[in-house]
Design a protein around this motif. Structure first.
Motif, PDB file in Angstrom:
ATOM      1  N   GLN A  39     -17.786 -25.754 113.475  1.00 59.49           N
ATOM      2  CA  GLN A  39     -17.657 -26.131 114.883  1.00 59.49           C
ATOM      3  C   GLN A  39     -16.982 -27.490 115.037  1.00 59.49           C
ATOM      4  N   PHE A  40     -17.380 -28.452 114.204  1.00 60.96           N
ATOM      5  CA  PHE A  40     -16.750 -29.770 114.289  1.00 60.96           C
ATOM      6  C   PHE A  40     -15.302 -29.692 113.824  1.00 60.96           C
ATOM      7  N   ASN A  41     -15.045 -28.926 112.768  1.00 63.29           N
ATOM      8  CA  ASN A  41     -13.673 -28.760 112.291  1.00 63.29           C
ATOM      9  C   ASN A  41     -12.800 -28.120 113.369  1.00 63.29           C
ATOM     10  N   HIS A  42     -13.380 -27.198 114.135  1.00 62.99           N
ATOM     11  CA  HIS A  42     -12.650 -26.586 115.240  1.00 62.99           C
ATOM     12  C   HIS A  42     -12.307 -27.641 116.299  1.00 62.99           C
ATOM     13  N   LEU A  43     -13.246 -28.522 116.607  1.00 60.87           N
ATOM     14  CA  LEU A  43     -12.980 -29.607 117.554  1.00 60.87           C
ATOM     15  C   LEU A  43     -11.856 -30.515 117.041  1.00 60.87           C
ATOM     16  N   LEU A  44     -11.871 -30.823 115.749  1.00 57.39           N
ATOM     17  CA  LEU A  44     -10.810 -31.638 115.154  1.00 57.39           C
ATOM     18  C   LEU A  44      -9.459 -30.952 115.278  1.00 57.39           C
ATOM     19  N   ASP A  45      -9.435 -29.652 115.008  1.00 57.65           N
ATOM     20  CA  ASP A  45      -8.199 -28.883 115.098  1.00 57.65           C
ATOM     21  C   ASP A  45      -7.668 -28.870 116.533  1.00 57.65           C
ATOM     22  N   GLN A  46      -8.550 -28.624 117.487  1.00 57.38           N
ATOM     23  CA  GLN A  46      -8.136 -28.601 118.886  1.00 57.38           C
ATOM     24  C   GLN A  46      -7.637 -29.969 119.337  1.00 57.38           C
ATOM     25  N   GLU A  48      -6.186 -32.223 117.476  1.00 59.79           N
ATOM     26  CA  GLU A  48      -4.860 -32.417 116.900  1.00 59.79           C
ATOM     27  C   GLU A  48      -3.810 -31.608 117.664  1.00 59.79           C
ATOM     28  N   ARG A  49      -4.146 -30.396 118.058  1.00 58.13           N
ATOM     29  CA  ARG A  49      -3.212 -29.567 118.824  1.00 58.13           C
ATOM     30  C   ARG A  49      -2.870 -30.214 120.163  1.00 58.13           C
ATOM     31  N   VAL A  50      -3.875 -30.763 120.837  1.00 61.54           N
ATOM     32  CA  VAL A  50      -3.638 -31.430 122.120  1.00 61.54           C
ATOM     33  C   VAL A  50      -2.777 -32.667 121.911  1.00 61.54           C
ATOM     34  N   ARG A  51      -3.086 -33.447 120.881  1.00 65.06           N
ATOM     35  CA  ARG A  51      -2.306 -34.656 120.575  1.00 65.06           C
ATOM     36  C   ARG A  51      -0.845 -34.287 120.282  1.00 65.06           C
ATOM     37  N   ASN A  52      -0.634 -33.224 119.507  1.00 66.93           N
ATOM     38  CA  ASN A  52       0.730 -32.777 119.193  1.00 66.93           C
ATOM     39  C   ASN A  52       1.462 -32.285 120.438  1.00 66.93           C
ATOM     40  N   ALA A  53       0.755 -31.594 121.320  1.00 67.86           N
ATOM     41  CA  ALA A  53       1.370 -31.096 122.555  1.00 67.86           C
ATOM     42  C   ALA A  53       1.794 -32.262 123.444  1.00 67.86           C
ATOM     43  N   LEU A  54       0.949 -33.273 123.552  1.00 69.85           N
ATOM     44  CA  LEU A  54       1.313 -34.457 124.340  1.00 69.85           C
ATOM     45  C   LEU A  54       2.538 -35.151 123.751  1.00 69.85           C
ATOM     46  N   ALA A  55       2.558 -35.274 122.441  1.00 71.05           N
ATOM     47  CA  ALA A  55       3.696 -35.921 121.779  1.00 71.05           C
ATOM     48  C   ALA A  55       4.970 -35.106 121.985  1.00 71.05           C
ATOM     49  N   ALA A  56       4.864 -33.786 121.940  1.00 72.22           N
ATOM     50  CA  ALA A  56       6.030 -32.925 122.105  1.00 72.22           C
ATOM     51  C   ALA A  56       6.626 -33.042 123.499  1.00 72.22           C
ATOM     52  N   LEU A  57       5.801 -33.299 124.502  1.00 73.20           N
ATOM     53  CA  LEU A  57       6.315 -33.441 125.864  1.00 73.20           C
ATOM     54  C   LEU A  57       7.153 -34.701 126.039  1.00 73.20           C
ATOM     55  N   ASP A  58       6.950 -35.689 125.193  1.00 73.64           N
ATOM     56  CA  ASP A  58       7.656 -36.963 125.327  1.00 73.64           C
ATOM     57  C   ASP A  58       8.858 -37.113 124.399  1.00 73.64           C
TER      58      ASP A  58
END
Length: 78
Positions: A39-46, A48-58
């Motif tokens: 469950q915690f690893n899933h939170l870490l993965d999510q 990272e995905r959100v962080r990558n998506a934000l970076a991709a928008l910029d």
């Protein structure tokens, strides 16, 4: 302002809300955290995905364009 820029701003706002929710969930996660805690690893993965998506928008992407519209035309596209 471009037609799509408002959509990008909304996407950034939603991703920041998701990022804040994930940070809150991770901060409130019960300890100790085992290395195999799915469950915690899933939170870490999510997170990272959100962080990558934000970076991709910029990121400014370079899109090469041909000097001529088609090979048959002699007019350059400038």
């Amino acid at each position: 302002m471009d037609d799509y820029s408002e959509c990008l701003d909304i996407a950034r706002q939603e991703l920041r809300l998701a990022q804040a929710a994930l940070r809150r969930d991770m901060a409130e996660y019960p300890t100790p955290i085992a290395g195999c805690d799915e469950q915690f690893n899933h939170l870490l993965d999510q997170s990272e995905r959100v962080r990558n998506a934000l970076a991709a928008l910029d990121v400014q992407h370079f899109v090469p364009t041909p000097r001529k519209l088609t090979t048959e035309q002699s007019i350059e596209s400038r």
